[in-house]
Design an enzyme around this catalytic site. Structure first.
Site, PDB file in Angstrom:
ATOM      1  N   CYS A  32       0.843  -1.193   0.000  1.00  0.00           N
ATOM      2  CA  CYS A  32       0.000   0.000   0.000  1.00  0.00           C
ATOM      3  C   CYS A  32       0.880   1.246   0.000  1.00  0.00           C
ATOM      4  O   CYS A  32       1.685   1.437   0.899  1.00  0.00           O
ATOM      5  CB  CYS A  32      -0.916  -0.005   1.222  1.00  0.00           C
ATOM      6  SG  CYS A  32      -1.798   1.560   1.408  1.00  0.00           S
ATOM      7  N   HIS A  96      -3.751   1.009   8.090  1.00  0.00           N
ATOM      8  CA  HIS A  96      -4.247   0.567   6.787  1.00  0.00           C
ATOM      9  C   HIS A  96      -5.703   0.088   6.856  1.00  0.00           C
ATOM     10  O   HIS A  96      -6.514   0.393   5.983  1.00  0.00           O
ATOM     11  CB  HIS A  96      -3.360  -0.552   6.244  1.00  0.00           C
ATOM     12  CG  HIS A  96      -3.743  -1.005   4.882  1.00  0.00           C
ATOM     13  ND1 HIS A  96      -3.352  -0.334   3.748  1.00  0.00           N
ATOM     14  CD2 HIS A  96      -4.532  -2.029   4.467  1.00  0.00           C
ATOM     15  CE1 HIS A  96      -3.865  -0.949   2.692  1.00  0.00           C
ATOM     16  NE2 HIS A  96      -4.587  -1.978   3.094  1.00  0.00           N
ATOM     17  N   ASN A 136     -13.854   9.630  -1.658  1.00  0.00           N
ATOM     18  CA  ASN A 136     -14.532   8.500  -2.291  1.00  0.00           C
ATOM     19  C   ASN A 136     -14.307   7.338  -1.343  1.00  0.00           C
ATOM     20  O   ASN A 136     -13.164   7.040  -0.991  1.00  0.00           O
ATOM     21  CB  ASN A 136     -13.904   8.169  -3.649  1.00  0.00           C
ATOM     22  CG  ASN A 136     -13.976   9.342  -4.610  1.00  0.00           C
ATOM     23  OD1 ASN A 136     -14.922  10.113  -4.592  1.00  0.00           O
ATOM     24  ND2 ASN A 136     -12.951   9.488  -5.438  1.00  0.00           N
ATOM     25  N   HIS A 147      -6.712   2.065   1.928  1.00  0.00           N
ATOM     26  CA  HIS A 147      -6.235   2.856   3.068  1.00  0.00           C
ATOM     27  C   HIS A 147      -7.096   4.133   3.236  1.00  0.00           C
ATOM     28  O   HIS A 147      -7.314   4.843   2.258  1.00  0.00           O
ATOM     29  CB  HIS A 147      -4.774   3.234   2.795  1.00  0.00           C
ATOM     30  CG  HIS A 147      -4.047   3.687   4.002  1.00  0.00           C
ATOM     31  ND1 HIS A 147      -2.991   2.994   4.529  1.00  0.00           N
ATOM     32  CD2 HIS A 147      -4.242   4.748   4.810  1.00  0.00           C
ATOM     33  CE1 HIS A 147      -2.558   3.626   5.603  1.00  0.00           C
ATOM     34  NE2 HIS A 147      -3.306   4.697   5.792  1.00  0.00           N
ATOM     35  N   HIS A 149      -8.435   7.484   3.198  1.00  0.00           N
ATOM     36  CA  HIS A 149      -7.896   8.755   2.700  1.00  0.00           C
ATOM     37  C   HIS A 149      -8.957   9.531   1.945  1.00  0.00           C
ATOM     38  O   HIS A 149      -9.975   8.980   1.538  1.00  0.00           O
ATOM     39  CB  HIS A 149      -6.686   8.506   1.781  1.00  0.00           C
ATOM     40  CG  HIS A 149      -7.058   7.905   0.442  1.00  0.00           C
ATOM     41  ND1 HIS A 149      -7.415   6.572   0.293  1.00  0.00           N
ATOM     42  CD2 HIS A 149      -7.139   8.448  -0.803  1.00  0.00           C
ATOM     43  CE1 HIS A 149      -7.682   6.332  -0.980  1.00  0.00           C
ATOM     44  NE2 HIS A 149      -7.530   7.448  -1.664  1.00  0.00           N
TER      45      HIS A 149
END
Ligand code: ZN
Ligand code: ZN
Ligand code: ZN
Lengths: 326, 45
Positions: A32, A96, A136, A147, A149
């Site tokens: 990631c 994560h 989103n 992850h 964000h």
């Protein structure tokens, strides 16, 4: 390769960004790019073994501070322009597998402080007319990195959906002397059936005209144009209602509820103080526990949404859903 | 109230992109303290 192409029919810019094809697509968990860089591990976007919140410039930006020359020549009918602007990624947590609805209030407070800082810093640049903060969430809305964000697009123009809202509010102000959003909130409070949650500074509701069954808007109770004028009290109250709304979403069907979250506030070109009103809009794609709403003929081809649910009933459902407390 | 003080630390990545670490220090909850001690301090206002 990126540029702005003018659509004279819809009178709006389209951004072409072909380099985005190379974007990282659903990497395995150990790779990631948004995780901290572990000792001996591969270098991620964040060169640190741990972090609290982080903001960085998107590696595959649709807009850039120094935009490349448009790849095609423009014409009178089809103007082109450099895709000038800034695209940032906001990392909500170093974890994560973190789920925001299970995070403490302090994480939301920190996130809103980061948003406020980005709004002010990006908005102060003279080539930025609008700072758009959004998230989103979920594969259903096209997320390629799990992850937690969000993103920020700082545009060199006011984007059309937001401009339309602001034009309506400005016209309404000219006719009535009032902010349209203030009046919408008044009407929602007077009716009351669509209110989901509220506190001293904010009210969350399924709007009368909701386009998605579980659409929700959070409005500031006072006429606050943007994050810039938020004090500690507003930040804490927004953190609380934002967490409540996300907790309710995640508890509605017992899974992490996907959505697109859009923050609408005052443009940073100096306009709109008396008719821009801070609010957050959520568009969740689920219409039932296992059915997604697709934008089909009427929505995509004609622009008219058809919703097979009553806002009043969906609001009651959300109101009765307990926030996840774990 | 959870009061936190924000500290920014900006670095430049190899390809010229910036990255900002946001760090937060929890501050003493002044307002709660104030309201707790309100009765004793009411003469001062
Ligand atoms: Zn990660
Ligand atoms: Zn208003
Ligand atoms: Zn809006």
């Amino acid at each position: 390769m990126s540029e702005l192409r003018w659509d004279p029919i819809n009178k709006e810019w389209v951004i072409t960004a072909t380099h985005r094809q190379e974007r990282t697509y659903k990497p395995p968990k150990d790779y990631c790019p948004l995780c901290p860089t572990r000792e001996g591990g591969f270098p991620t976007e964040v060169p640190a073994e741990d972090y609290d919140l982080v903001v960085f410039q998107n590696r595959f930006p649709s807009l850039q501070p120094i935009a490349p020359e448009p790849a095609v020549p423009g014409s009178d009918l089809y103007p082109v322009a450099g895709a000038e602007g800034i695209c940032e990624v906001v990392l909500f947590t170093a974890k994560h597998d973190g789920i925001m609805s299970k995070e403490p209030l302090s994480r939301f407070i920190k996130l809103i402080k980061v948003w406020k800082d980005r709004y002010e810093e990006l908005g102060a640049k003279d080539f930025i007319d609008y700072v758009f903060i959004f998230e989103n969430r979920g594969e259903e809305v096209g997320v390629t990195l799990q992850h937690p964000h969000g993103q920020i697009y700082a545009y060199p123009f006011i984007p059309p959906k937001i401009k339309k809202e602001l034009d309506s509010s400005r016209e309404y102000l000219e006719e009535t002397g009032k902010c349209l959003f203030c009046s919408v909130l008044e009407e929602e409070c007077r009716d009351g059936r669509r209110i989901v949650a509220s506190n001293d500074s904010f009210t969350a509701f399924v709007p009368f005209f909701a386009r998605y069954p579980y659409e929700e808007h959070i409005y500031s109770n006072e006429h606050l144009p943007s994050l810039k004028v938020f004090g500690e009290k507003e930040i804490e109250d927004l953190a609380f209602i934002l967490r409540t709304i996300i907790q309710k979403y995640d508890n509605l069907f017992g899974f992490v509820f996907p959505y697109i979250m859009a923050i609408h506030q005052q443009p940073t070109d100096g306009s709109g103080e008396d008719y821009s009103h801070f609010h957050i809009e959520f568009y969740p794609p689920y219409r039932t526990e296992n059915k997604l709403k697709y934008l089909a003929g009427s929505e995509a081809g004609a622009g008219t949404f058809i919703v097979d649910a009553l806002a009043e009933e969906k609001a009651a459902e959300l109101r009765e859903t307990e926030p996840v407390t774990e | 109230m959870v009061l936190v003080e924000m500290v920014k630390r900006e670095i430049m990545k190899e390809d010229g992109r910036y990255l900002i670490f946001y760090e937060f220090k929890e501050k003493v909850d002044l307002k709660a303290k104030e309201s707790q001690g309100k009765e004793n301090n009411s003469n001062n206002k």
